[in-house]
Design a protein around this motif. Sequence first.
Motif, PDB file in Angstrom:
ATOM      1  N   ALA A  34       0.833  -1.203   0.000  1.00 26.74           N
ATOM      2  CA  ALA A  34       0.000   0.000   0.000  1.00 26.74           C
ATOM      3  C   ALA A  34       0.865   1.249   0.000  1.00 26.74           C
ATOM      4  N   VAL A  35       1.900   1.248   0.846  1.00 28.34           N
ATOM      5  CA  VAL A  35       2.774   2.414   0.925  1.00 28.34           C
ATOM      6  C   VAL A  35       3.469   2.634  -0.415  1.00 28.34           C
ATOM      7  N   GLY A  36       3.954   1.533  -1.001  1.00 27.88           N
ATOM      8  CA  GLY A  36       4.653   1.642  -2.273  1.00 27.88           C
ATOM      9  C   GLY A  36       3.779   2.218  -3.364  1.00 27.88           C
ATOM     10  N   ILE A  37       2.540   1.734  -3.422  1.00 26.29           N
ATOM     11  CA  ILE A  37       1.655   2.214  -4.485  1.00 26.29           C
ATOM     12  C   ILE A  37       1.273   3.667  -4.242  1.00 26.29           C
ATOM     13  N   ALA A  38       1.067   4.020  -2.953  1.00 24.15           N
ATOM     14  CA  ALA A  38       0.773   5.415  -2.638  1.00 24.15           C
ATOM     15  C   ALA A  38       1.944   6.307  -3.046  1.00 24.15           C
ATOM     16  N   LEU A  39       3.148   5.833  -2.764  1.00 26.12           N
ATOM     17  CA  LEU A  39       4.351   6.573  -3.116  1.00 26.12           C
ATOM     18  C   LEU A  39       4.447   6.736  -4.637  1.00 26.12           C
ATOM     19  N   ALA A  40       4.085   5.657  -5.339  1.00 21.39           N
ATOM     20  CA  ALA A  40       4.116   5.708  -6.804  1.00 21.39           C
ATOM     21  C   ALA A  40       3.164   6.783  -7.301  1.00 21.39           C
ATOM     22  N   ALA A  41       1.970   6.864  -6.674  1.00 23.39           N
ATOM     23  CA  ALA A  41       0.997   7.876  -7.089  1.00 23.39           C
ATOM     24  C   ALA A  41       1.539   9.273  -6.818  1.00 23.39           C
ATOM     25  N   VAL A  42       2.170   9.456  -5.660  1.00 24.73           N
ATOM     26  CA  VAL A  42       2.735  10.765  -5.333  1.00 24.73           C
ATOM     27  C   VAL A  42       3.804  11.139  -6.359  1.00 24.73           C
ATOM     28  N   MET A  43       4.686  10.159  -6.659  1.00 20.88           N
ATOM     29  CA  MET A  43       5.733  10.415  -7.645  1.00 20.88           C
ATOM     30  C   MET A  43       5.127  10.814  -8.983  1.00 20.88           C
ATOM     31  N   HIS A  44       4.058  10.106  -9.339  1.00 20.14           N
ATOM     32  CA  HIS A  44       3.438  10.329 -10.638  1.00 20.14           C
ATOM     33  C   HIS A  44       2.986  11.776 -10.792  1.00 20.14           C
ATOM     34  N   PHE A  45       2.418  12.331  -9.700  1.00 22.09           N
ATOM     35  CA  PHE A  45       1.891  13.688  -9.821  1.00 22.09           C
ATOM     36  C   PHE A  45       2.932  14.749  -9.508  1.00 22.09           C
ATOM     37  N   ALA A  46       3.861  14.436  -8.596  1.00 19.69           N
ATOM     38  CA  ALA A  46       4.789  15.474  -8.147  1.00 19.69           C
ATOM     39  C   ALA A  46       6.052  15.566  -9.000  1.00 19.69           C
ATOM     40  N   LEU A  47       6.627  14.417  -9.341  1.00 16.41           N
ATOM     41  CA  LEU A  47       7.964  14.435  -9.950  1.00 16.41           C
ATOM     42  C   LEU A  47       8.073  15.210 -11.263  1.00 16.41           C
ATOM     43  N   PRO A  48       7.171  14.978 -12.221  1.00 17.57           N
ATOM     44  CA  PRO A  48       7.342  15.699 -13.490  1.00 17.57           C
ATOM     45  C   PRO A  48       7.347  17.207 -13.295  1.00 17.57           C
ATOM     46  N   LYS A  49       6.576  17.704 -12.298  1.00 21.06           N
ATOM     47  CA  LYS A  49       6.563  19.152 -12.044  1.00 21.06           C
ATOM     48  C   LYS A  49       7.857  19.590 -11.371  1.00 21.06           C
ATOM     49  N   LEU A  50       8.365  18.723 -10.494  1.00 14.61           N
ATOM     50  CA  LEU A  50       9.554  19.096  -9.725  1.00 14.61           C
ATOM     51  C   LEU A  50      10.820  19.051 -10.561  1.00 14.61           C
ATOM     52  N   ILE A  51      10.994  17.961 -11.312  1.00 19.80           N
ATOM     53  CA  ILE A  51      12.286  17.784 -11.969  1.00 19.80           C
ATOM     54  C   ILE A  51      12.192  17.777 -13.485  1.00 19.80           C
TER      55      ILE A  51
END
Lengths: 377, 322
Positions: free
Chosen positions: A36-53
Motif C-alpha cells: 500500500a505504501v509503495g503504491i501510494a508513493l508511486a501515485a505521489v511520484m506520478h503527480f509530483a515528480l514531473p513538475k519538480l524535476i
Amino acid sequence: MTVPDTAPKITSPQSAQPSDSAGKRTSVWSGLWPLAVGIALAAVMHFALPKLIGQYYSRIVMDIGIAMIMAVSLNIVNGMTGQFSIGHAGFMTLGGYTAAMLTYYGSLSIWGTSLKHGGFLGVGEWMFAASCLVGGLVAAGAGYVVGLPSLRLRGDYLAIVTLGFGEILRVVLQQTGKVIDDAEALRAATWSQFFPPPVGGAVGFDGVPKYTDLFWVYTFVTITVVVAYRLKHSSLGRAMISIREDEIASQAMGVNIARNKVLAFVLAAFFAGTAGGLFAHEAGVIVSPKDAGFQRSFDYVIMTVLGGRGSITGVMLAATILTALPEALRDFEQYRLIMYALLLIIMMLVRPQGLFGIHEIWQLWPGRGTRTDQKKA
Amino acid sequence: MADFAQTLMTALAIGSLYALIALGYTMVYGILKFINFAHSDIVVLGAWVSYTLANKILPMLGLNPHNPETPPPLWVGALILLSAMVACGLLGFVIERLAYKPLRRAPRLNVLITAIGVSLLLQNVGQLNYVFGASPQKMPALLPNIDLLRISLPSGDGYRDVVIGLVDVMIFATSAVLMLVLEYLVFRTKLGTAMRAVSFSTDNASLMGIPVDRVVSFTFVLGSSLAAAAGFLYVMKYPGLNQPAHSIWVLLGLKAFVAAVIGGIGNVRGAVLGGFVIAFVEQFGAFYISSNYRDVYVFALLIIILLVRPTGLLGSPVREKV
C-alpha cells in the motif's frame, strides 16, 4: 553462511527483532502495508515528480524503475538460487512484445486507433496493466522452458543456454511481419497474417500506445520488491539460498532442487516480462529485436553483481546508479562506456562481493544485523 | 552438386576461423574455468591492427593500399599476420596480469563480470577517434585475387562454376598450420604438459613445482595470438572491416564460443571439431533452409547438444564429489 534471522516481515529493523510479538506479525496487514505504501508513493511520484524535476529526469526515474524490476527479478535466479542466467533481456523482450501486441491490436480493434485511451487509471491504463501481466505470464512460460535445462546443466553451461535463448528470440523476432497500422486493415486481416505475428520485424514495434508512467512503473517495482523480499525470508527462499550455497548439501537436507530452480526461473521471468511490458509502452522507446540480445542482459547481470548477490536493496541501488550514470556521462559520449567498463573492473577488483554483499541496506551498520558472514559473500 | 561443393568450401574456411577462436576460449576455460568474454575483442583488435599495419606498410613499398589490382608480395601478409599475433599476444598478457590475476581465488561469476568489463573497455577504447575510429573501413587486399581451381559441376538443370579462391585456401592452410603448431605445443612439449597439468588441478600442479602464473600467462598469450590470426584471416576473406564495437564481432566470438562448448570445453581437439561442426551447420542450414535463421541453427544445435551430451562431443563427464 548464516541467513539473517529476521522474521518474514517488512518493517523497520527495530521491530524485526525476535522480541517482537508473534501474533502481530502474522496479521494480513503486516504483510500488505508495504504494498500500500509503495503504491501510494508511486501515485505521489506520478503527480509530483514531473513538475519538480521536469520530463527528462522523470523519464530517467522511470528507466531506473524498470531496471530495478529487471535487476531484482534476475537476483532471484542469479543471486538467491545461484544459477547463472544471462538471457534475462530475452524474457523482458518477450513480455514486452506480448504486452505491446495486446494493447496495440486491442486498442486498434476496440477504439479504432492505437493512441492512448482514457486518463489516469482510465480504461486504457487498466488494459495496459493487464497486458503487462499477460506479458509476464508468457515470459514465465518461457522461463519454465528455459529453466528445465537447469536441472541437467550447471553453472556456465546453463549461462550459455539462457544466452542462446535470448539470441534465438532476437533472430526470430527479426523475421516477424509488418505492423498492421489501421483499424480497417486489421478488420480485413486474415488469420494467416498473424503467423508470424505482425510486430515490425527488425525495425521494431512502432506505434505502441505510450501508457507507461511513473505510477505504473513504481507500482510494479513495489510488487516485485515485496514479492522478492517475502520470498527471500520465506522457507522457499531459504531453500533457494541453500541451493546457491551447496546444491548437494541442500538436496541431502530434503530440498527439492529441481522444483526450486525452475520456480526461480519462472518467477524471475514473470517479473522480467512485466518490466518488458512497461519498457515497450514507454515514450521514446521502440521495442526491437536487439533488445533481446545479450548486451542488454549483461547490463542486468552487472547490476545484480554490483549490488551484491541476494541483496535486494543493494541491487536496487546498483540499478539506480548504473541507469543514472550513463545519463550523467552523456556529455562525454565517447568516454562514457570506457568509464563504465573501468568502473566495473575496478569494482570487481576492490569489492568483489558487490556493494552490500548479501546484506540489505539496514544491515550494514554494526549492531543492526549480522556481519559475521561478510567474508563468505 | 555445384552448390554443395561451394558451400563446403565456405564452411571449411569459416570453420577453421571458428576453430582458431574457439581454441582461445577452450584453453582459458580449461585452465581458469571461466568464459573469457573479452576473447572476441582480441579477434577484433587483431583485425584492426592488421588493417592499420597494412595501411602503413603498403605505401612504404610504393603500393596503393586502396588498389586491389596491386597486391604486395606474400611476405608482407605474413609479416602483418605475425605482428598482429605478437601485438595481441602482448595485450592478452597484460590483460591477464592486470584484470584476471588478482581474481584467481574469487568466485567465477566475478571473473566473468570482469571479463565483460574488459570486453566493453577494449571495444570502446578501440572506437576512440585516435585509436581505430568508429567508422567501418576497407581492408587493403594482401593476396592476389586468384582462383586456384575453377571447375564446372552440375547444378539443377545446368552447370555452374565452383571456384576455389586463393584466400579460402590460405585461410584453411594458415589455420591448419597454427593448429598443428598448437597441437605440438600442448601435447609434445614440457610447457604443454604443464598447461594440461594446471588444467587438471591448479593446486596439485603448483605443489609439483609448476609455475602456475607463468603457465596461465602463456595460455593467454597463445590464445590471444591465435585470436589475432583469426582476426587477420577474417578480414582477408571479408575486407569490409566493421568498427570495433559492432555486434557482428560479438556474434563471431559467440559462435566460436559455442563451437568450444559443442566440442567439449577445455578440450583442444574438441574446439577444432566444434568449429567445423558449427560452420557446417550454419553454412548448410543457411543455404538449404533459410539464411535468415543462420544464428538460430547454431544456438539450437548448442542447446540440443548440451541437453543430450552436457559435456560436449569430446568432453569427458565430470563426476561430482561431496
